[in-house]
Design a protein around this motif. Structure first.
Motif, PDB file in Angstrom:
ATOM      1  N   LEU A  32       0.814  -1.230   0.000  1.00  0.00           N
ATOM      2  CA  LEU A  32       0.000   0.000   0.000  1.00  0.00           C
ATOM      3  C   LEU A  32       0.844   1.274   0.000  1.00  0.00           C
ATOM      4  O   LEU A  32       0.457   2.292   0.577  1.00  0.00           O
ATOM      5  N   ARG A  33       1.991   1.225  -0.674  1.00  0.00           N
ATOM      6  CA  ARG A  33       2.887   2.387  -0.700  1.00  0.00           C
ATOM      7  C   ARG A  33       2.948   3.075  -2.061  1.00  0.00           C
ATOM      8  O   ARG A  33       3.533   4.148  -2.173  1.00  0.00           O
ATOM      9  N   GLY A  34       2.371   2.492  -3.095  1.00  0.00           N
ATOM     10  CA  GLY A  34       2.395   3.137  -4.406  1.00  0.00           C
ATOM     11  C   GLY A  34       2.109   2.116  -5.490  1.00  0.00           C
ATOM     12  O   GLY A  34       2.496   0.947  -5.360  1.00  0.00           O
TER      13      GLY A  34
ATOM     14  N   TRP B 218      -2.856  11.168   7.383  1.00  0.00           N
ATOM     15  CA  TRP B 218      -1.776  10.956   8.332  1.00  0.00           C
ATOM     16  C   TRP B 218      -0.475  11.213   7.580  1.00  0.00           C
ATOM     17  O   TRP B 218      -0.482  11.380   6.371  1.00  0.00           O
ATOM     18  N   THR B 219       0.631  11.259   8.294  1.00  0.00           N
ATOM     19  CA  THR B 219       1.924  11.337   7.606  1.00  0.00           C
ATOM     20  C   THR B 219       2.806  10.187   8.073  1.00  0.00           C
ATOM     21  O   THR B 219       2.587   9.620   9.148  1.00  0.00           O
TER      22      THR B 219
ATOM     23  N   GLU C  78      -0.468   9.623   3.969  1.00  0.00           N
ATOM     24  CA  GLU C  78      -1.250   8.402   3.782  1.00  0.00           C
ATOM     25  C   GLU C  78      -2.658   8.659   4.318  1.00  0.00           C
ATOM     26  O   GLU C  78      -2.876   9.605   5.082  1.00  0.00           O
ATOM     27  N   VAL C  79      -3.596   7.812   3.890  1.00  0.00           N
ATOM     28  CA  VAL C  79      -4.997   8.047   4.278  1.00  0.00           C
ATOM     29  C   VAL C  79      -5.642   6.767   4.812  1.00  0.00           C
ATOM     30  O   VAL C  79      -5.299   5.655   4.404  1.00  0.00           O
ATOM     31  N   THR C  80      -6.572   6.961   5.744  1.00  0.00           N
ATOM     32  CA  THR C  80      -7.478   5.908   6.192  1.00  0.00           C
ATOM     33  C   THR C  80      -8.902   6.461   6.077  1.00  0.00           C
ATOM     34  O   THR C  80      -9.102   7.648   5.792  1.00  0.00           O
TER      35      THR C  80
ATOM     36  N   ALA D  28      -0.865   5.020   0.832  1.00  0.00           N
ATOM     37  CA  ALA D  28      -0.129   6.239   0.481  1.00  0.00           C
ATOM     38  C   ALA D  28      -0.968   7.072  -0.482  1.00  0.00           C
ATOM     39  O   ALA D  28      -1.456   6.558  -1.499  1.00  0.00           O
ATOM     40  N   ALA D  29      -1.145   8.342  -0.169  1.00  0.00           N
ATOM     41  CA  ALA D  29      -1.997   9.208  -0.996  1.00  0.00           C
ATOM     42  C   ALA D  29      -1.490   9.310  -2.434  1.00  0.00           C
ATOM     43  O   ALA D  29      -2.278   9.464  -3.370  1.00  0.00           O
TER      44      ALA D  29
END
Length: 239
Positions: A42-44, A120-121, A132-134, A164-165
């Motif tokens: 979930l990082r890109g 969040w960061t 990043e987002v939840t 990651a956004a």
């Protein structure tokens, strides 16, 4: 010894983990189908797809990739691995080559998910923190899993894996559905991805489509037998 039955690789999406496939895994195992559910970083889009492609390419024999939600974007790219013989999209994004999640979503009215994300960061090696987002905890039950019991969604809401956004803006480097057969399950009551996004992507890919009316985004949790049935269809067709 190589098996002619493809191994099913289940790729979870954002805000979830591989445990979200538990019911589907049990159903596939009961039919003797080999299955693995790796962690999605979930990082890109590019790095996550490369990870999934690496997992698939290390499996001896054919592979059917199954992607839920953001996982659909990953199997679209990772599915170009030589031993991948089929793609199954579960309430998922089906990208075209050169297209991003944001571009595909932007063609349709936005789902309630978009206005219920919490930022969040997290630290990265080369300087400023990344975003990043939840899903906001209070919105999670109805946005993500409206047909899942409340006592379950209360746990899911606090155990989310953030995305990651930057993943929303990365373009897909390939579209494996152009050369591999595909199947798609549309969740008719999805509040995380507009069902029209799911229908459009599936039709564009020429996928065999099943739609489940009333199913939430968490259809693999609420309707595991239906999801497993579609995967079994893909396995039979590619064996």
């Amino acid at each position: 010894m190589k098996t002619s039955t493809p191994t099913v690789v289940l790729v979870h999406g954002a805000f979830a983990d591989a445990a979200s496939w538990s019911g589907v895994i049990a159903e596939l195992q009961s039919h003797g189908i080999p299955v693995i559910a790796p962690p999605n970083p979930l990082r890109g889009l590019a790095s996550d797809a490369a990870y999934i492609a690496s997992v698939a390419s290390q499996i001896d024999g054919p592979v059917v990739l199954v992607g839920h939600s953001y996982g659909g974007a990953l199997i679209t790219v990772a599915g170009t691995a030589d031993n991948v013989v089929g793609l199954v999209y579960v309430a998922a994004y089906v990208l075209e080559e050169g297209e991003s999640l944001g571009e595909l979503q932007g063609r349709f009215p936005l789902s309630p998910l978009v206005n219920n994300l919490k930022q969040w960061t997290y630290p990265v090696a080369d300087g400023d923190p990344a975003v990043e987002v939840t899903i906001a905890e209070e919105a999670f039950p109805w946005v993500f899993a409206g047909d899942v019991p409340a006592e379950v969604t209360k746990v899911f809401a606090v155990a989310q894996r953030p995305l990651a956004a930057a993943a929303f803006e990365e373009a897909a480097s390939a579209a494996a559905w152009r050369t591999k057969p595909s199947w798609a399950l549309v969740a008719g009551a999805d509040e995380a991805i507009n069902p029209e996004v799911e229908r459009f992507g599936a039709k564009r890919a020429g996928a065999t489509v099943v739609e489940i009316e009333g199913a939430s985004h968490a259809v693999a949790v609420s309707r595991p037998m239906d999801v497993a049935d579609l995967i079994r269809e893909a396995v039979r067709a590619t064996s």
